[in-house]
Write a protein that holds these residues in place. Structure first.
Motif, mmCIF file in Angstrom:
data_model
loop_
_atom_site.group_PDB
_atom_site.id
_atom_site.type_symbol
_atom_site.label_atom_id
_atom_site.label_comp_id
_atom_site.label_asym_id
_atom_site.label_seq_id
_atom_site.Cartn_x
_atom_site.Cartn_y
_atom_site.Cartn_z
ATOM 1 N N VAL A 1 5.903 10.130 -2.328
ATOM 2 C CA VAL A 1 5.201 8.848 -2.299
ATOM 3 C C VAL A 1 5.596 8.140 -1.007
ATOM 4 O O VAL A 1 6.789 8.051 -0.682
ATOM 5 C CB VAL A 1 5.568 7.969 -3.510
ATOM 6 C CG1 VAL A 1 4.822 6.639 -3.450
ATOM 7 C CG2 VAL A 1 5.259 8.686 -4.821
ATOM 8 N N TYR A 2 4.607 7.638 -0.280
ATOM 9 C CA TYR A 2 4.848 6.973 1.001
ATOM 10 C C TYR A 2 4.401 5.504 0.937
ATOM 11 O O TYR A 2 3.365 5.199 0.344
ATOM 12 C CB TYR A 2 4.055 7.649 2.124
ATOM 13 C CG TYR A 2 4.454 9.066 2.432
ATOM 14 C CD1 TYR A 2 5.369 9.351 3.439
ATOM 15 C CD2 TYR A 2 3.907 10.127 1.718
ATOM 16 C CE1 TYR A 2 5.729 10.655 3.737
ATOM 17 C CE2 TYR A 2 4.263 11.437 2.003
ATOM 18 C CZ TYR A 2 5.174 11.694 3.008
ATOM 19 O OH TYR A 2 5.529 12.995 3.294
ATOM 20 N N ARG A 3 5.181 4.616 1.534
ATOM 21 C CA ARG A 3 4.698 3.270 1.844
ATOM 22 C C ARG A 3 3.840 3.373 3.094
ATOM 23 O O ARG A 3 4.144 4.151 4.005
ATOM 24 C CB ARG A 3 5.869 2.320 2.114
ATOM 25 C CG ARG A 3 6.450 1.631 0.882
ATOM 26 C CD ARG A 3 5.692 0.382 0.459
ATOM 27 N NE ARG A 3 5.485 -0.556 1.544
ATOM 28 C CZ ARG A 3 6.375 -1.446 1.945
ATOM 29 N NH1 ARG A 3 7.557 -1.525 1.351
ATOM 30 N NH2 ARG A 3 6.085 -2.278 2.927
ATOM 31 N N VAL A 4 2.792 2.563 3.150
ATOM 32 C CA VAL A 4 1.834 2.645 4.244
ATOM 33 C C VAL A 4 1.670 1.282 4.896
ATOM 34 O O VAL A 4 1.596 0.259 4.215
ATOM 35 C CB VAL A 4 0.452 3.124 3.732
ATOM 36 C CG1 VAL A 4 -0.531 3.255 4.898
ATOM 37 C CG2 VAL A 4 0.577 4.438 2.985
ATOM 38 N N GLU B 1 0.843 -1.198 0.000
ATOM 39 C CA GLU B 1 0.000 0.000 0.000
ATOM 40 C C GLU B 1 0.878 1.248 0.000
ATOM 41 O O GLU B 1 1.898 1.320 0.692
ATOM 42 C CB GLU B 1 -0.923 0.015 1.222
ATOM 43 C CG GLU B 1 -1.979 1.107 1.142
ATOM 44 C CD GLU B 1 -2.983 1.036 2.272
ATOM 45 O OE1 GLU B 1 -4.042 1.680 2.163
ATOM 46 O OE2 GLU B 1 -2.707 0.325 3.273
ATOM 47 N N TYR B 2 0.439 2.242 -0.772
ATOM 48 C CA TYR B 2 1.160 3.502 -0.898
ATOM 49 C C TYR B 2 0.177 4.664 -0.777
ATOM 50 O O TYR B 2 -1.031 4.507 -0.952
ATOM 51 C CB TYR B 2 1.865 3.596 -2.254
ATOM 52 C CG TYR B 2 2.976 2.586 -2.462
ATOM 53 C CD1 TYR B 2 4.303 2.897 -2.146
ATOM 54 C CD2 TYR B 2 2.706 1.329 -2.986
ATOM 55 C CE1 TYR B 2 5.310 1.976 -2.340
ATOM 56 C CE2 TYR B 2 3.719 0.401 -3.171
ATOM 57 C CZ TYR B 2 5.017 0.729 -2.850
ATOM 58 O OH TYR B 2 6.025 -0.194 -3.039
ATOM 59 N N PRO C 1 -5.762 9.350 -2.621
ATOM 60 C CA PRO C 1 -4.307 9.275 -2.785
ATOM 61 C C PRO C 1 -3.716 7.910 -2.430
ATOM 62 O O PRO C 1 -2.527 7.695 -2.635
ATOM 63 C CB PRO C 1 -3.790 10.351 -1.825
ATOM 64 C CG PRO C 1 -4.818 10.390 -0.732
ATOM 65 C CD PRO C 1 -6.139 10.132 -1.420
ATOM 66 N N ARG C 2 -4.543 6.995 -1.912
ATOM 67 C CA ARG C 2 -4.026 5.680 -1.512
ATOM 68 C C ARG C 2 -4.313 4.627 -2.576
ATOM 69 O O ARG C 2 -5.356 4.664 -3.237
ATOM 70 C CB ARG C 2 -4.614 5.234 -0.178
ATOM 71 C CG ARG C 2 -4.051 6.021 0.981
ATOM 72 C CD ARG C 2 -4.063 5.215 2.248
ATOM 73 N NE ARG C 2 -3.538 5.998 3.352
ATOM 74 C CZ ARG C 2 -3.505 5.607 4.598
ATOM 75 N NH1 ARG C 2 -3.980 4.404 4.918
ATOM 76 N NH2 ARG C 2 -2.992 6.361 5.546
#
Length: 359
Positions: free
Chosen positions: A81-84, A32-33, A61-62
């Protein structure tokens, strides 16, 4: 003597039936990002995300993505961009549990392997609290990375889950924001954010046969972002400041592009009428560059000269924070039709982008 090929028994015609092609990346586990975009450019980011192969289960945004995260670092309309990953704990203190801390460390190590971060910081409400400080201390030991609260490369955000009772941890997969382009070796005061430049080009229209003019080109952001997007017929930038021209040339070389930039007053180029199909302009906002009084005279003169330089079906895209002045100048003239492309929040400002066409 070669043996004849055996007929495929599954095919009545003795030929092998073709198997559907399957992208091997779809077999990889999806992660998930979350994208971070400037306020006002979310729609541009959403459009770009739609073009990313294999991105799925998109919720604002996810999204989930099984491919190489390097592909996500090439997005142009987002700042990060983030890893979640989420944890079913009632408070951040729960992340300090033995199992949760081990999972958190493993999660962040995967991100560091992608981005090569050399330090970290925590971005969260109450990051000065004893709990957040304890989390930082534990991660510093487990990750063997220094905790640098203001400048850490691995930005870790800890947020309450939306619609849930747990907490999410978001880890930026790059060492710097994506808006900090690799080609930017020279900065100037008042330089345009690269994601804004990209969005303006996308919404103004990208045509392979465009002759493009960038007056007041500054450090070259609008020029370089367009050059990296694809073909065009010609592109020229000018600036009255020789330091800006040299700065733009430095960045153009770093981007490995060939773009002509000249030390010329944009209002007195001496170029023939209808030389360009698209004019892209980041006009002075009257703070870092120019003055409000000077803009009173500049803006009307600019619209008049760009009308002369633009082809009959040409477009003029203007980005400015002098919104009241620009809209007043538009209302006082009859040569251009205009509509708003976007208004964006950036660096404490809220500039608007307009697209103009000839009446």
């Amino acid at each position: 003597m070669p043996r004849p090929a055996r007929p495929d028994r599954a095919s009545p015609y003795g030929r092998k039936t073709s198997r559907p092609k399957v992208d091997h990346r779809t077999r990889a586990p999806a992660r998930e990002y979350e994208l971070e975009a400037l306020a006002g450019l979310e729609h541009v980011a959403a459009t770009e995300l739609d073009s990313v192969p294999l991105a799925r289960d998109i919720r604002g945004p996810r999204f989930w993505y099984p491919g190489d995260p390097e592909r996500l670092t090439r997005m142009k309309s987002v700042t990060a961009v983030y890893r979640v990953r989420g944890w079913d704990v009632p408070r951040p203190r729960g992340l300090l549990g033995h199992q949760q801390l081990g999972e958190l460390t493993a999660f962040l190590r995967e991100v560091v392997e992608v981005g090569g971060h050399t330090s970290f910081r925590i971005g969260a409400a109450g990051r000065e609290s004893s709990v957040m400080q304890r989390i930082a201390e534990e991660l510093q030991t487990a990750l063997q990375l220094p905790h640098e609260p203001e400048t850490g490369e691995l930005l870790i955000r800890i947020l309450p889950q939306q619609g849930g009772e747990g907490w999410d941890v978001l880890a930026r997969i790059t060492r710097r924001p994506l808006s900090a382009r690799a080609w930017r070796e020279c900065n100037m005061a008042g330089g345009l954010n690269a994601t804004i430049a990209y969005a303006a080009h996308k919404l103004a229209g990208q045509r392979d046969n465009d002759r493009i003019f960038n007056p007041m080109s500054g450090s070259g952001t609008l020029l370089i972002e367009r050059a990296l997007m694809g073909p065009y017929d010609a592109m020229v930038g000018v600036d009255i400041n020789p330091d800006a021209v040299r700065c733009a040339q430095t960045n153009i070389r770093a981007a490995k592009r060939e773009i002509e930039v000249a030390h010329i007053d944009a209002l007195h180029t001496g170029l023939p009428a209808r030389s360009f199909d698209l004019v892209m302009a980041d006009l002075p906002w009257g703070d870092a560059i120019g003055t409000h009084g000077g803009n009173e005279a500049l803006y009307p003169a600019f619209l008049k000269e760009m009308h002369r330089l633009t082809s009959q079906r040409g477009r003029l895209c203007v980005i400015t924070h002098e919104i009241r002045l620009f809209e007043r100048v538009l209302a006082e003239q009859q040569k251009w039709n205009a509509h708003e492309l976007f208004q964006v929040a950036s660096g404490g400002h809220h500039p608007k982008a307009y697209l103009l066409s000839k009446t």
